[in-house]
Motif scaffolding. Structure first.
Motif, PDB file in Angstrom:
ATOM      1  N   GLN A 363       0.817  -1.210   0.000  1.00 46.47           N
ATOM      2  CA  GLN A 363       0.000   0.000   0.000  1.00 46.47           C
ATOM      3  C   GLN A 363       0.855   1.266   0.000  1.00 46.47           C
ATOM      4  O   GLN A 363       1.803   1.389   0.772  1.00 46.47           O
ATOM      5  CB  GLN A 363      -0.927   0.021   1.220  1.00 46.47           C
ATOM      6  N   VAL A 364       0.502   2.200  -0.877  1.00 49.01           N
ATOM      7  CA  VAL A 364       1.126   3.520  -0.913  1.00 49.01           C
ATOM      8  C   VAL A 364       0.320   4.413   0.029  1.00 49.01           C
ATOM      9  O   VAL A 364      -0.830   4.757  -0.261  1.00 49.01           O
ATOM     10  CB  VAL A 364       1.143   4.092  -2.338  1.00 49.01           C
ATOM     11  N   ASN A 365       0.899   4.769   1.135  1.00 53.04           N
ATOM     12  CA  ASN A 365       0.174   5.500   2.171  1.00 53.04           C
ATOM     13  C   ASN A 365      -0.252   6.890   1.691  1.00 53.04           C
ATOM     14  O   ASN A 365       0.526   7.615   1.070  1.00 53.04           O
ATOM     15  CB  ASN A 365       1.027   5.630   3.426  1.00 53.04           C
ATOM     16  N   GLY A 366      -1.491   7.232   1.974  1.00 52.24           N
ATOM     17  CA  GLY A 366      -1.988   8.564   1.685  1.00 52.24           C
ATOM     18  C   GLY A 366      -2.307   8.843   0.237  1.00 52.24           C
ATOM     19  O   GLY A 366      -2.535  10.005  -0.141  1.00 52.24           O
ATOM     20  N   ALA A 367      -2.349   7.819  -0.608  1.00 51.58           N
ATOM     21  CA  ALA A 367      -2.609   8.039  -2.034  1.00 51.58           C
ATOM     22  C   ALA A 367      -4.040   8.521  -2.255  1.00 51.58           C
ATOM     23  O   ALA A 367      -5.001   7.893  -1.796  1.00 51.58           O
ATOM     24  CB  ALA A 367      -2.372   6.759  -2.815  1.00 51.58           C
ATOM     25  N   THR A 368      -4.189   9.636  -2.957  1.00 52.89           N
ATOM     26  CA  THR A 368      -5.513  10.170  -3.294  1.00 52.89           C
ATOM     27  C   THR A 368      -5.729  10.299  -4.797  1.00 52.89           C
ATOM     28  O   THR A 368      -6.852  10.516  -5.237  1.00 52.89           O
ATOM     29  CB  THR A 368      -5.739  11.553  -2.644  1.00 52.89           C
ATOM     30  N   THR A 369      -4.664  10.187  -5.578  1.00 51.64           N
ATOM     31  CA  THR A 369      -4.779  10.257  -7.036  1.00 51.64           C
ATOM     32  C   THR A 369      -3.968   9.141  -7.677  1.00 51.64           C
ATOM     33  O   THR A 369      -2.948   8.707  -7.140  1.00 51.64           O
ATOM     34  CB  THR A 369      -4.260  11.609  -7.582  1.00 51.64           C
ATOM     35  N   ALA A 370      -4.429   8.688  -8.822  1.00 54.72           N
ATOM     36  CA  ALA A 370      -3.726   7.612  -9.534  1.00 54.72           C
ATOM     37  C   ALA A 370      -3.959   7.744 -11.025  1.00 54.72           C
ATOM     38  O   ALA A 370      -4.976   8.282 -11.465  1.00 54.72           O
ATOM     39  CB  ALA A 370      -4.207   6.244  -9.055  1.00 54.72           C
ATOM     40  N   ILE A 371      -3.005   7.218 -11.779  1.00 53.20           N
ATOM     41  CA  ILE A 371      -3.174   7.055 -13.224  1.00 53.20           C
ATOM     42  C   ILE A 371      -3.197   5.564 -13.526  1.00 53.20           C
ATOM     43  O   ILE A 371      -2.408   4.784 -12.972  1.00 53.20           O
ATOM     44  CB  ILE A 371      -2.037   7.740 -14.005  1.00 53.20           C
ATOM     45  N   ALA A 372      -4.128   5.183 -14.411  1.00 49.16           N
ATOM     46  CA  ALA A 372      -4.112   3.847 -15.004  1.00 49.16           C
ATOM     47  C   ALA A 372      -4.018   4.057 -16.507  1.00 49.16           C
ATOM     48  O   ALA A 372      -4.895   4.704 -17.098  1.00 49.16           O
ATOM     49  CB  ALA A 372      -5.367   3.073 -14.639  1.00 49.16           C
ATOM     50  N   HIS A 373      -2.954   3.543 -17.093  1.00 48.55           N
ATOM     51  CA  HIS A 373      -2.729   3.787 -18.522  1.00 48.55           C
ATOM     52  C   HIS A 373      -2.677   2.479 -19.291  1.00 48.55           C
ATOM     53  O   HIS A 373      -1.940   1.557 -18.942  1.00 48.55           O
ATOM     54  CB  HIS A 373      -1.431   4.556 -18.758  1.00 48.55           C
ATOM     55  N   GLY A 374      -3.477   2.411 -20.364  1.00 47.24           N
ATOM     56  CA  GLY A 374      -3.542   1.215 -21.190  1.00 47.24           C
ATOM     57  C   GLY A 374      -2.904   1.412 -22.548  1.00 47.24           C
ATOM     58  O   GLY A 374      -2.914   2.513 -23.107  1.00 47.24           O
ATOM     59  N   SER A 381      -2.856   1.774 -29.714  1.00 50.84           N
ATOM     60  CA  SER A 381      -3.878   2.543 -29.003  1.00 50.84           C
ATOM     61  C   SER A 381      -3.389   2.873 -27.602  1.00 50.84           C
ATOM     62  O   SER A 381      -2.729   2.054 -26.957  1.00 50.84           O
ATOM     63  CB  SER A 381      -5.183   1.750 -28.914  1.00 50.84           C
ATOM     64  N   GLN A 382      -3.722   4.075 -27.130  1.00 47.72           N
ATOM     65  CA  GLN A 382      -3.325   4.512 -25.794  1.00 47.72           C
ATOM     66  C   GLN A 382      -4.534   5.121 -25.094  1.00 47.72           C
ATOM     67  O   GLN A 382      -5.244   5.942 -25.692  1.00 47.72           O
ATOM     68  CB  GLN A 382      -2.196   5.547 -25.869  1.00 47.72           C
ATOM     69  N   SER A 383      -4.776   4.721 -23.858  1.00 49.08           N
ATOM     70  CA  SER A 383      -5.873   5.291 -23.092  1.00 49.08           C
ATOM     71  C   SER A 383      -5.406   5.570 -21.677  1.00 49.08           C
ATOM     72  O   SER A 383      -4.800   4.709 -21.034  1.00 49.08           O
ATOM     73  CB  SER A 383      -7.079   4.350 -23.069  1.00 49.08           C
ATOM     74  N   THR A 384      -5.683   6.780 -21.194  1.00 49.19           N
ATOM     75  CA  THR A 384      -5.240   7.229 -19.894  1.00 49.19           C
ATOM     76  C   THR A 384      -6.441   7.580 -19.021  1.00 49.19           C
ATOM     77  O   THR A 384      -7.332   8.317 -19.460  1.00 49.19           O
ATOM     78  CB  THR A 384      -4.349   8.483 -20.011  1.00 49.19           C
ATOM     79  N   ALA A 385      -6.469   7.040 -17.811  1.00 50.57           N
ATOM     80  CA  ALA A 385      -7.505   7.390 -16.826  1.00 50.57           C
ATOM     81  C   ALA A 385      -6.837   8.037 -15.617  1.00 50.57           C
ATOM     82  O   ALA A 385      -5.843   7.510 -15.105  1.00 50.57           O
ATOM     83  CB  ALA A 385      -8.282   6.156 -16.398  1.00 50.57           C
ATOM     84  N   VAL A 386      -7.383   9.157 -15.193  1.00 50.41           N
ATOM     85  CA  VAL A 386      -6.957   9.809 -13.953  1.00 50.41           C
ATOM     86  C   VAL A 386      -8.046   9.566 -12.919  1.00 50.41           C
ATOM     87  O   VAL A 386      -9.219   9.923 -13.153  1.00 50.41           O
ATOM     88  CB  VAL A 386      -6.735  11.317 -14.150  1.00 50.41           C
ATOM     89  N   LEU A 387      -7.687   8.921 -11.832  1.00 48.98           N
ATOM     90  CA  LEU A 387      -8.646   8.540 -10.798  1.00 48.98           C
ATOM     91  C   LEU A 387      -8.325   9.261  -9.504  1.00 48.98           C
ATOM     92  O   LEU A 387      -7.176   9.656  -9.260  1.00 48.98           O
ATOM     93  CB  LEU A 387      -8.596   7.028 -10.557  1.00 48.98           C
ATOM     94  N   GLY A 388      -9.335   9.418  -8.644  1.00 53.83           N
ATOM     95  CA  GLY A 388      -9.093  10.076  -7.373  1.00 53.83           C
ATOM     96  C   GLY A 388     -10.121   9.705  -6.320  1.00 53.83           C
ATOM     97  O   GLY A 388     -11.236   9.258  -6.644  1.00 53.83           O
ATOM     98  N   THR A 389      -9.758   9.877  -5.067  1.00 50.11           N
ATOM     99  CA  THR A 389     -10.681   9.709  -3.955  1.00 50.11           C
ATOM    100  C   THR A 389     -11.513  10.981  -3.799  1.00 50.11           C
ATOM    101  O   THR A 389     -11.311  11.968  -4.528  1.00 50.11           O
ATOM    102  CB  THR A 389      -9.917   9.438  -2.655  1.00 50.11           C
ATOM    103  N   ALA A 390     -12.400  10.973  -2.820  1.00 50.04           N
ATOM    104  CA  ALA A 390     -13.220  12.162  -2.563  1.00 50.04           C
ATOM    105  C   ALA A 390     -12.347  13.374  -2.249  1.00 50.04           C
ATOM    106  O   ALA A 390     -12.707  14.518  -2.557  1.00 50.04           O
ATOM    107  CB  ALA A 390     -14.182  11.879  -1.415  1.00 50.04           C
ATOM    108  N   ASP A 391     -11.168  13.146  -1.668  1.00 52.80           N
ATOM    109  CA  ASP A 391     -10.264  14.249  -1.341  1.00 52.80           C
ATOM    110  C   ASP A 391      -9.725  14.940  -2.582  1.00 52.80           C
ATOM    111  O   ASP A 391      -9.241  16.072  -2.494  1.00 52.80           O
ATOM    112  CB  ASP A 391      -9.092  13.726  -0.504  1.00 52.80           C
ATOM    113  N   ALA A 392      -9.778  14.252  -3.731  1.00 53.69           N
ATOM    114  CA  ALA A 392      -9.240  14.832  -4.963  1.00 53.69           C
ATOM    115  C   ALA A 392     -10.295  15.529  -5.805  1.00 53.69           C
ATOM    116  O   ALA A 392      -9.968  16.140  -6.827  1.00 53.69           O
ATOM    117  CB  ALA A 392      -8.573  13.717  -5.803  1.00 53.69           C
ATOM    118  N   LEU A 393     -11.539  15.431  -5.399  1.00 57.41           N
ATOM    119  CA  LEU A 393     -12.616  16.061  -6.175  1.00 57.41           C
ATOM    120  C   LEU A 393     -12.494  17.593  -6.168  1.00 57.41           C
ATOM    121  O   LEU A 393     -12.064  18.171  -5.189  1.00 57.41           O
ATOM    122  CB  LEU A 393     -13.982  15.629  -5.636  1.00 57.41           C
TER     123      LEU A 393
END
Length: 393
Positions: A363-374, A381-393
């Motif tokens: 576990q990466v402590n305190g993570a609130t944002t992430a990228i998942a890239h395909g 083909s390239q697809s990028t998703a930026v994800l976040g917790t409620a703290d990142a909204l």
């Protein structure tokens, strides 16, 4: 779609459930059975029933009408279906159309799912290659029977080395970092120790790539459930919001790339960041499609974590391994965790698990944002998703 419309989608949908099944070796299971097991588990993880699912996104490298037998097998009656197939990035590319369908009220809960018994299936790998060549002919390359996709990635690797001085040791850093993360992940298929010297001494398969520069061949199923943000807040698991998503395709064949060192991730990343209102420096956890070690270097550059040509230096000294400055592929990636033909959905599932705080020893402590890239095809083909917790909204 204009920027204002895309910005209005930011955080409008959330991933409410994720699951994997049969990662590694799952003898006796078919592609469909692996998909179904992971799909049912993801729906349960979201606190929903299969009867709640009215949207479906799925794809397969071995079938052209895959969504229909999936509907049949799972007993669904979806009002929204997307079976777009652009290789391993498909399941990340499915996000934006699904968000639009949810926003429009076409559906209320979208299941995205995949399964492949590539490692233990009774048919051989030669048959798989033959079927893919039939379904996806490449007129300027296939007549010469190249060792695809391996030799295409070797070509891009050679060019990056020639142009920027990247070394096989830099590539080895990527493989060793992935293995170090895998050793912290009970689900990872390969957890044996791996050193830089082990990678450099490994059997060469397509110069300059050795067998340890190449992804695994495993079985596995993966699935996630996407709902509107207001509904996600009432479901049992911590919502992970989709802040940005974009897909870009510049070529199909490696021979059609304008520059072997620059991928369409530079576009998909830029557009996903713009939708999210974030930059690379704002991202806590990075999940990249690492079918080969060169992928990680190219995507670190194209997604803005370092300048073009500097990824080799960027990853040195365990910089992307546990304890390094940037957590990359924290499940072990396609190089050491799981790679059943297409890996994109597993990158996204790991990003969600990290943001939920469910990853135990890794576990990466305190993570609130992430990228998942395909990535799909041969840097196609390239697809990028930026994800976040409620703290990142």
């Amino acid at each position: 779609m204009n920027n204002t419309a895309l910005t209005s989608l930011r955080g409008s949908a959330a991933i409410a459930g994720v699951a994997t099944f049969g990662c590694g070796e799952a003898p006796g299971f078919t592609d469909m059975e692996l998909l179904a097991r992971s799909a049912r588990a993801a729906v349960a993880d979201a606190g929903l029933k299969m009867s709640d699912i009215d949207g479906l996104c799925t794809a397969s490298g071995a079938a052209t009408m895959w969504a229909m037998p999936v509907v049949e097998h799972l007993g669904l009656n979806p009002r929204y279906i997307d079976s777009t197939m652009i290789g391993g990035s498909s399941f990340i590319a499915h996000l934006l159309p699904a968000m639009l369908a949810l926003q429009a009220g076409v559906c209320n809960a979208v299941l995205v799912c995949y399964g492949s018994a590539q490692r233990t299936a009774t048919f051989g790998r030669r048959e798989v290659v033959a079927s893919r060549r039939f379904l996806d002919p490449q007129p300027y390359e296939m007549p010469y029977e190249p060792m695809l996709p391996l030799s295409a990635y070797a070509l891009a690797t050679s060019r990056h080395m020639n142009q920027y001085g990247t070394t096989r040791r830099d590539l080895a850093e990527v493989a060793v970092a992935a293995r170090a993360w895998a050793q912290l992940n009970p689900e990872a298929f390969m957890r044996d120790p791996l050193s830089i010297d082990d990678v450099l001494a490994a059997r060469m398969v397509s110069d300059p790539l050795s067998v340890r520069d190449c992804c695994l061949v495993t079985d596995g199923g993966g699935a996630y459930v996407l709902v509107r943000a207001d509904r996600a807040r009432d479901l049992p698991k911590k919502p992970v919001y989709v802040l940005g998503n974009a897909t870009a395709v510049w070529n199909r064949q490696i021979s059609s790339m304008h520059d072997l060192t620059v991928t369409a991730a530079s576009q998909s990343g830029r557009e996903a960041y713009a939708m999210a209102g974030l930059q690379a420096k704002d991202i806590d956890v990075v999940q990249l499609y690492d079918a080969f070690t060169i992928n990680t270097l190219l995507f670190l550059e194209d997604l803005g974590f370092c300048a073009k040509g500097e990824a080799g230096a960027f990853v040195q000294g365990g910089a992307i391994a546990p304890g390094g400055r940037l957590p990359v592929n924290t499940n072990g990636g396609g190089l050491s965790c799981v790679h059943p033909g297409m890996y994109g959905i597993f990158a996204l599932i790991e990003a969600v698990r990290q943001l939920r705080g469910e990853c135990g020893e890794r576990q990466v402590n305190g993570a609130t944002t992430a990228i998942a890239h395909g990535n799909g095809g041969t840097l196609s083909s390239q697809s990028t998703a930026v994800l976040g917790t409620a703290d990142a909204l």
